[in-house]
Write an enzyme that holds these catalytic residues in place. Structure first.
Site, short mmCIF file in Angstrom:
data_model
loop_
_atom_site.label_atom_id
_atom_site.label_comp_id
_atom_site.label_asym_id
_atom_site.label_seq_id
_atom_site.Cartn_x
_atom_site.Cartn_y
_atom_site.Cartn_z
N GLU A 45 -15.98 -1.35 20.62
CA GLU A 45 -17.33 -0.80 20.53
C GLU A 45 -17.95 -1.28 19.22
OE1 GLU A 45 -17.86 3.44 19.73
OE2 GLU A 45 -19.42 3.46 21.28
N CYS A 94 -24.04 5.30 22.84
CA CYS A 94 -22.70 5.27 23.44
C CYS A 94 -22.75 4.70 24.84
CB CYS A 94 -22.10 6.66 23.43
SG CYS A 94 -23.22 7.90 24.08
N LYS A 149 -21.87 20.97 12.17
CA LYS A 149 -21.79 19.97 11.11
C LYS A 149 -22.37 18.65 11.62
CE LYS A 149 -19.15 16.72 9.55
NZ LYS A 149 -20.16 15.85 8.94
N GLU A 187 -16.77 13.89 23.41
CA GLU A 187 -17.66 12.84 23.91
C GLU A 187 -17.46 11.66 22.98
OE1 GLU A 187 -19.64 12.86 26.41
OE2 GLU A 187 -19.97 14.97 26.88
P1 NDP Z 1 -18.03 9.52 13.81
O1 NDP Z 1 -16.90 9.80 14.74
O2 NDP Z 1 -17.78 8.70 12.62
O3 NDP Z 1 -18.66 10.89 13.29
C1 NDP Z 1 -19.07 11.91 14.17
C2 NDP Z 1 -19.02 13.24 13.46
O4 NDP Z 1 -17.65 13.56 13.18
C3 NDP Z 1 -19.71 13.23 12.10
O5 NDP Z 1 -20.31 14.48 11.88
C4 NDP Z 1 -18.55 12.99 11.14
O6 NDP Z 1 -18.81 13.40 9.82
C5 NDP Z 1 -17.48 13.83 11.79
N1 NDP Z 1 -16.12 13.47 11.39
C6 NDP Z 1 -15.67 12.30 10.91
N2 NDP Z 1 -14.34 12.37 10.64
C7 NDP Z 1 -13.94 13.62 10.98
C8 NDP Z 1 -12.70 14.31 10.94
N3 NDP Z 1 -11.60 13.73 10.50
N4 NDP Z 1 -12.67 15.60 11.35
C9 NDP Z 1 -13.77 16.21 11.80
N5 NDP Z 1 -14.99 15.61 11.85
C10 NDP Z 1 -15.08 14.32 11.46
O7 NDP Z 1 -19.18 8.91 14.73
P2 NDP Z 1 -20.60 8.37 14.29
O8 NDP Z 1 -21.36 9.44 13.60
O9 NDP Z 1 -20.38 7.07 13.61
O10 NDP Z 1 -21.29 8.14 15.72
C11 NDP Z 1 -21.09 7.02 16.49
C12 NDP Z 1 -19.99 7.24 17.50
O11 NDP Z 1 -20.33 8.33 18.36
C13 NDP Z 1 -19.81 6.06 18.43
O12 NDP Z 1 -18.45 5.82 18.66
C14 NDP Z 1 -20.48 6.52 19.72
O13 NDP Z 1 -20.04 5.87 20.87
C15 NDP Z 1 -20.16 7.97 19.71
N6 NDP Z 1 -21.08 8.70 20.55
C16 NDP Z 1 -20.64 9.12 21.79
C17 NDP Z 1 -21.49 9.76 22.65
C18 NDP Z 1 -21.01 10.24 23.99
O14 NDP Z 1 -21.74 11.01 24.60
N7 NDP Z 1 -19.86 9.84 24.48
C19 NDP Z 1 -22.90 10.02 22.28
C20 NDP Z 1 -23.26 9.53 20.97
C21 NDP Z 1 -22.36 8.90 20.15
P3 NDP Z 1 -19.27 12.30 8.72
O15 NDP Z 1 -20.57 11.80 9.19
O16 NDP Z 1 -19.32 13.08 7.49
O17 NDP Z 1 -18.21 11.22 8.70
#
Ligand code: NDP
Length: 494
Positions: free
Chosen positions: A383, A282, A173, A248
């Protein structure tokens, strides 16, 4: 009508209930595409297809699985310009970035992992002279892969490749604001000949579709990259089944510049790492701890370098920084900027909305550098995920490490110094997953990526990633007539 289809059991289909959602281009707020908005019904079909394919895929020779990943890599390369355009349209990464990083990384990752998987082995253990004891790697079964928008295809493929090579089937997803390249990948997966059901792709809101994957009893593990608060929610959903989660999560990364640093390198490294991808990495540094002796020169040159970043239309080859991923991200960043001002920080660069009419309409935030006097304020602790950073003057390397560790995150940090010995000693005290000396934000398939503390604990990339997608089953074959027991006298059997 949706422009794209989801992938279920080897077929491109529309969701059961026919829902759609729009993907908005953040540069100009136009509709980039209409995509399927799935529901739990589609997740049910996806998981069932993945379960159906699991046994056969597990028992497919690993060399054959690797060959399919190599074929997928070739197809991605053939379509790279199309993918570059889609990546840029859906989340605003400038074409120079999506071409030179994202779409270049993806086939390399597929090939690296495909080769690496074939080299995996188990252990043989000298446990008992009468036994042959070993471990074998077994796939987990069905893995749910939930990925973010900031590197949409890179993060998705960094999960997909190791999951497949280790013999798992998957339900993917992507993020709702940027699902286009992952949906395209679904077409390439069919073209590559990956068997039906091995990869299934659904799109839709995380709170609904993501949670339906996490809570589905047919899913054996979740590999999630995203925000720490969402990670905590997923952990709580997985707890009742004690389902393993790879996480992550977010970062609030420190860059420490010491008096003896090569200032040219430090300024170039800081400018690139803080503002690449509009700071939506990130691993980007957003907290700068600069030693007093170099502080004034570093800060003035950092401001000068950051002010030269070309911000604009992400489809323009000369653009270095595009918009944030969507308008809400801009609003959030602007709220943090106002908060920093209230906390007494002085904006040395940026800190106001863009006045250029083109930039003013889109999700643009200009490079912003604040001078900071208190490490505990929001700007230094939260962040922001935008090109907004704070710089703080420090006296000693030890003070810098203490301030760097004063964070609930622990993803990455860097130390800029000519004294490698001192750098290594400081690194030993940093609570982070990745620490660089004279570098920040170098990530290649060969190097592991992942954090500590609220940044999560999983490893992505490198040889270490393979352990996220298998378990080591211990097998003991006893070869004598008398079993291994812990009683001194044998049990009388008659
Ligand atoms: P989100 O956590 O908002 O979303 C990540 C994914 O999780 C999306 O596909 C989202 O779907 C889905 N999601 C959201 N809510 C739920 C839930 N309740 N249950 C299951 N899945 C869910 O992150 P972002 O997309 O905004 O990405 C940015 C974030 O990712 C930052 O915090 C960044 O630091 C982190 N990140 C970390 C990395 C690492 O390696 N540590 C690398 C890259 C990013 P939907 O889009 O539909 O909300």
């Amino acid at each position: 009508m949706s422009d794209y289809k989801i992938l279920i059991n080897g077929r491109l289909v529309l969701p059961v209930l026919g829902g759609t959602m729009e993907v908005i281009n953040p540069a100009d707020n136009s509709v980039a595409a209409v995509v399927p908005r799935c529901t739990a019904e589609d997740v049910e079909l996806a998981v069932s297809a993945a379960r159906g394919a699991a046994w056969q895929w597990k028992n497919t020779y690993i060399g054959e699985r690797a060959e399919l990943l190599f074929r997928l890599a070739d197809i991605v390369r053939e379509h790279s310009e199309e993918l570059v355009a889609l990546e840029t349209a859906q989340y605003g990464g400038p074409v120079s970035k999506t071409r030179n990083f994202d779409i270049k990384f993806v086939p390399g990752e597929l090939e690296f992992i495909a080769g690496l998987g074939r080299a995996t082995t188990g252990l043989t253990i000298s446990a008992d002279p009468n036994a042959r004891v070993m471990t074998v790697r077994e796939p987990l079964g069905v893995v749910g892969l939930i990925s973010p928008w900031n590197f949409p295809l890179v993060t998705a493929v960094s999960k997909l490749a190791p999951a497949l090579i280790m013999g798992n089937t998957v339900v993917m997803k992507p993020a709702s604001c940027a699902p286009l390249t992952v949906l395209k990948l679904g077409e390439y997966i069919i073209e590559a000949g990956i068997p039906a059901g091995v990869v299934n792709i659904v799109t839709g809101p995380g709170g609904e579709v993501g949670e339906a994957i996490v809570t589905h009893p047919g899913v054996d593990k979740i590999n999630f990259t995203g925000d720490s608060s969402v990670g905590k929610r997923i952990l709580s959903l997985a707890a009742p089944r004690v389902m393993p989660i790879a996480a992550e999560l977010g970062g609030k990364n420190a860059m420490i510049v010491l008096d003896d640093a090569n200032i040219d390198a430090a300024v170039e490294g800081a400018t690139h790492a803080a503002f690449f991808n509009s700071g939506q990495n990130c691993g980007s540094p957003s907290r700068f701890y600069v030693q007093a002796g170099i502080y004034d020169e570093f800060v003035s040159r950092f401001i000068r370098a950051a002010s030269k970043i070309v911000v604009g239309d992400p489809t323009d080859e000369n653009t270095m920084m595009g918009p944030l991923a969507y308008m809400k991200c801009r609003e959030t960043a602007e709220a943090y900027i106002e908060g920093a001002k209230r906390d007494g920080c002085r904006a040395l660069l940026g800190g106001t909305p863009p006045s250029d009419p083109y930039l003013a309409r889109g999700a643009f935030v200009l490079p912003t550098i604040f001078e900071v006097y208190d490490n505990k304020i929001e700007l230094m602790q939260e962040e922001i995920f935008a090109p907004v950073v704070g710089v703080m003057k420090i006296s000693t390397p030890e003070e810098a490490v203490e301030l760097a560790n004063e964070s609930r995150y622990g993803l990455s940090a860097s130390i800029w110094t000519s004294d490698y010995r001192l750098g290594m000693l400081l690194i030993e005290r940093l609570k982070v997953g990745t620490a660089w000396i004279n570098q920040h934000l170098a990530i290649v398939p060969e190097t592991p990526w992942g954090g500590q503390k609220e940044s999560g604990w999983t490893k992505e990339n490198s040889v270490l990633v393979l352990d996220e997608y298998c378990y080591h089953k211990h097998i003991w074959i006893h070869m004598s007539e008398t079993p291994h027991t812990f009683w001194e006298d044998r049990i009388r059997l008659d």
